[in-house]
Design a protein around this motif. Structure first.
Motif, PDB file in Angstrom:
ATOM      1  N   ASP A   1       0.686  -1.333   0.069  1.00  0.00           N
ATOM      2  CA  ASP A   1       0.028  -0.023  -0.025  1.00  0.00           C
ATOM      3  C   ASP A   1       0.729   1.191   0.087  1.00  0.00           C
ATOM      4  O   ASP A   1       1.698   1.379   0.980  1.00  0.00           O
ATOM      5  N   ARG A   2       0.717   1.900  -0.975  1.00  0.00           N
ATOM      6  CA  ARG A   2       1.605   3.364  -1.119  1.00  0.00           C
ATOM      7  C   ARG A   2       1.537   4.178   0.146  1.00  0.00           C
ATOM      8  O   ARG A   2       2.515   4.833   0.400  1.00  0.00           O
ATOM      9  N   ASP A   3       0.231   4.512   0.758  1.00  0.00           N
ATOM     10  CA  ASP A   3       0.098   5.418   1.841  1.00  0.00           C
ATOM     11  C   ASP A   3       1.003   4.531   2.789  1.00  0.00           C
ATOM     12  O   ASP A   3       1.571   5.509   3.904  1.00  0.00           O
ATOM     13  N   GLU A   4       0.626   3.455   3.171  1.00  0.00           N
ATOM     14  CA  GLU A   4       1.576   2.735   4.302  1.00  0.00           C
ATOM     15  C   GLU A   4       3.163   2.885   3.997  1.00  0.00           C
ATOM     16  O   GLU A   4       3.715   3.238   5.003  1.00  0.00           O
TER      17      GLU A   4
ATOM     18  N   ARG B   1       5.810   5.156   6.438  1.00  0.00           N
ATOM     19  CA  ARG B   1       7.154   4.141   7.037  1.00  0.00           C
ATOM     20  C   ARG B   1       8.231   5.041   6.713  1.00  0.00           C
ATOM     21  O   ARG B   1       9.340   4.633   7.669  1.00  0.00           O
ATOM     22  N   VAL B   2       8.415   5.568   5.520  1.00  0.00           N
ATOM     23  CA  VAL B   2       9.652   6.352   5.109  1.00  0.00           C
ATOM     24  C   VAL B   2       9.803   7.719   5.274  1.00  0.00           C
ATOM     25  O   VAL B   2      10.798   8.306   5.202  1.00  0.00           O
ATOM     26  N   VAL B   3       8.507   8.282   5.340  1.00  0.00           N
ATOM     27  CA  VAL B   3       8.730   9.949   5.519  1.00  0.00           C
ATOM     28  C   VAL B   3       8.268  10.219   6.985  1.00  0.00           C
ATOM     29  O   VAL B   3       7.132   9.786   7.360  1.00  0.00           O
ATOM     30  N   ASP B   4       9.158  11.215   7.388  1.00  0.00           N
ATOM     31  CA  ASP B   4       8.948  11.673   8.811  1.00  0.00           C
ATOM     32  C   ASP B   4       8.371  13.291   8.423  1.00  0.00           C
ATOM     33  O   ASP B   4       8.927  14.017   8.227  1.00  0.00           O
TER      34      ASP B   4
END
Length: 149
Positions: free
Chosen positions: A107-110, A114-117
């Motif tokens: 899932d792109r949103d997930e 996970r990678v964007v703060d």
């Protein structure tokens, strides 16, 4: 058109002018109903090709694809510089060892969570561009070739 009725041996009966096509490849069964034998041959070739491309994507890690993707910015130093830090510090820190195909199916949103703060625009854009290019490479059948270079 398919009748949906079952024939002897559990085979599905089809209307006149339709050809049931079956293919067992890599332990999976693929089926289709096609109008001609020539269409069935094309379907078999395309299905085998899709499975082989998918298998190639499964053996490539996100890190291998993404570092090759970044290396492609040879003549575009500003974009390379803009994506280098987010790729190294954000994306590879979380996704490096995952199979590329697993990342593509996620899932792109997930993934972004996970990678964007916070509102890390460069990391989000970098991830989106890498995944878009990977999908195009997979469809074109050049994914495994692109990674081996």
């Amino acid at each position: 058109m398919s009748t949906g009725a079952e024939g002897a041996g559990g085979d599905r009966l089809v209307a006149v002018g339709e050809l049931p096509a079956r293919l067992m490849f890599d332990g999976h069964r693929y089926t289709a109903t096609l109008p001609t034998e020539a269409d069935a041959r094309v379907w078999e070739i395309e299905t085998r090709g899709a499975v082989i491309r998918r298998r190639g994507a499964g053996s490539v890690t996100f890190a291998a694809y993404a570092t090759g993707w970044l290396a492609g910015f040879i003549d575009d130093a500003p974009d390379r510089a803009r994506f280098e830090a987010p790729l190294e510090h954000r994306l590879l820190a979380v996704l490096a060892e995952l199979p590329l195909f697993e990342v593509l199916e996620a899932d792109r949103d997930e993934l972004e969570r996970r990678v964007v703060d916070g509102d890390e625009g460069a990391a989000r854009e970098c991830l989106q561009l890498i995944l878009e290019d990977a999908v195009e490479d997979l469809r074109a059948g050049v994914l495994a070739v692109a990674v081996q270079l």
